[in-house]
Design a protein around this motif. Structure first.
Motif, PDB file in Angstrom:
ATOM      1  N   HIS A  48       0.843  -1.195   0.000  1.00  0.00           N
ATOM      2  CA  HIS A  48       0.000   0.000   0.000  1.00  0.00           C
ATOM      3  C   HIS A  48       0.878   1.245   0.000  1.00  0.00           C
ATOM      4  CE1 HIS A  48      -3.751  -2.070   0.792  1.00  0.00           C
ATOM      5  NE2 HIS A  48      -3.145  -2.783   1.715  1.00  0.00           N
ATOM      6  N   THR A  49       0.401   2.278  -0.657  1.00  0.00           N
ATOM      7  CA  THR A  49       1.060   3.571  -0.597  1.00  0.00           C
ATOM      8  C   THR A  49       0.017   4.657  -0.823  1.00  0.00           C
ATOM      9  OG1 THR A  49       2.922   4.893  -1.429  1.00  0.00           O
ATOM     10  CG2 THR A  49       1.694   3.614  -3.059  1.00  0.00           C
ATOM     11  N   SER A  50       0.273   5.826  -0.329  1.00  0.00           N
ATOM     12  CA  SER A  50      -0.615   6.959  -0.553  1.00  0.00           C
ATOM     13  C   SER A  50      -0.139   7.690  -1.802  1.00  0.00           C
ATOM     14  CB  SER A  50      -0.563   7.904   0.657  1.00  0.00           C
ATOM     15  OG  SER A  50      -1.412   8.987   0.455  1.00  0.00           O
ATOM     16  N   ALA A  51      -1.033   7.861  -2.768  1.00  0.00           N
ATOM     17  CA  ALA A  51      -0.610   8.463  -4.040  1.00  0.00           C
ATOM     18  C   ALA A  51      -1.824   8.943  -4.827  1.00  0.00           C
ATOM     19  CB  ALA A  51       0.151   7.445  -4.871  1.00  0.00           C
ATOM     20  N   THR A  52      -1.586   9.825  -5.757  1.00  0.00           N
ATOM     21  CA  THR A  52      -2.630  10.202  -6.708  1.00  0.00           C
ATOM     22  C   THR A  52      -2.793   9.054  -7.702  1.00  0.00           C
ATOM     23  OG1 THR A  52      -1.065  11.194  -8.246  1.00  0.00           O
ATOM     24  CG2 THR A  52      -1.991  12.650  -6.543  1.00  0.00           C
ATOM     25  N   PHE A  53      -3.826   9.102  -8.501  1.00  0.00           N
ATOM     26  CA  PHE A  53      -4.062   8.050  -9.487  1.00  0.00           C
ATOM     27  C   PHE A  53      -2.877   7.933 -10.450  1.00  0.00           C
ATOM     28  CE2 PHE A  53      -5.643   6.589 -13.606  1.00  0.00           C
ATOM     29  CZ  PHE A  53      -6.136   5.350 -13.244  1.00  0.00           C
ATOM     30  N   LEU A  54      -2.431   9.050 -11.001  1.00  0.00           N
ATOM     31  CA  LEU A  54      -1.318   9.038 -11.950  1.00  0.00           C
ATOM     32  C   LEU A  54      -0.044   8.498 -11.296  1.00  0.00           C
ATOM     33  CD1 LEU A  54      -0.079   9.688 -14.684  1.00  0.00           C
ATOM     34  CD2 LEU A  54       0.202  12.048 -13.920  1.00  0.00           C
ATOM     35  N   LYS A  55       0.215   8.902 -10.079  1.00  0.00           N
ATOM     36  CA  LYS A  55       1.409   8.409  -9.370  1.00  0.00           C
ATOM     37  C   LYS A  55       1.307   6.906  -9.131  1.00  0.00           C
ATOM     38  CE  LYS A  55       4.850   9.345  -6.210  1.00  0.00           C
ATOM     39  NZ  LYS A  55       6.101   9.894  -6.557  1.00  0.00           N
TER      40      LYS A  55
END
Length: 140
Positions: A48-55
């Motif tokens: 899991h990671t916190s990110a925007t869709f593009l990232k």
């Protein structure tokens, strides 16, 4: 095909202008043929990671073990999967409201920019440094 070309142009513009969240520019990304709405993959080794869709797309493209990802829009949470829906003997797709599933094989490698072709260790992913070069980092 036309939608993908238009999306590619928007992605290029958003990356060049350092806009972090593609959703704010291309609000229709949920209609792309690469994504399955309200679906997630279960029973797959993942991170899991916190990110925007593009990232999320870029991190998956930059990690050699990533075969698919789930993205929870409301939480901006990216789950990188080591399997995809073709591995259905050990995984399965489930309904989950507000989640996007996508197999990374449906995305063009060029979305990863300078990371295209850059190889990192299995526990690392490729990212673009401030000076525009590719480097590897450990997952948090």
């Amino acid at each position: 095909m036309w939608k993908i070309a238009a999306f590619s142009l928007v992605l290029a513009v958003s990356v060049k202008s350092n806009v972090g969240d593609c959703a704010s520019i291309c609000a229709d990304f949920t209609r792309l043929p690469q994504v399955k709405m309200n679906t997630n993959l279960v029973k797959s080794p993942h991170r899991h990671t916190s990110a925007t869709f593009l990232k999320c797309v870029k991190i998956c493209l930059g990690w050699s073990l990533c075969k698919s990802f789930d993205y929870v829009m409301a939480e901006q949470r990216c789950t990188l999967n080591e399997k995809d829906e073709t591995d259905l003997k050990s995984t399965s797709l489930e309904f989950e409201e507000g989640t996007i599933y996508s197999s990374i094989s449906l995305w063009e490698r060029r979305f990863s920019g300078v990371c295209d072709g850059h190889v990192c260790a299995d526990n690392d992913y490729c990212y673009v440094t401030r000076d525009g070069t590719a480097d590897c980092a450990h997952f948090p």
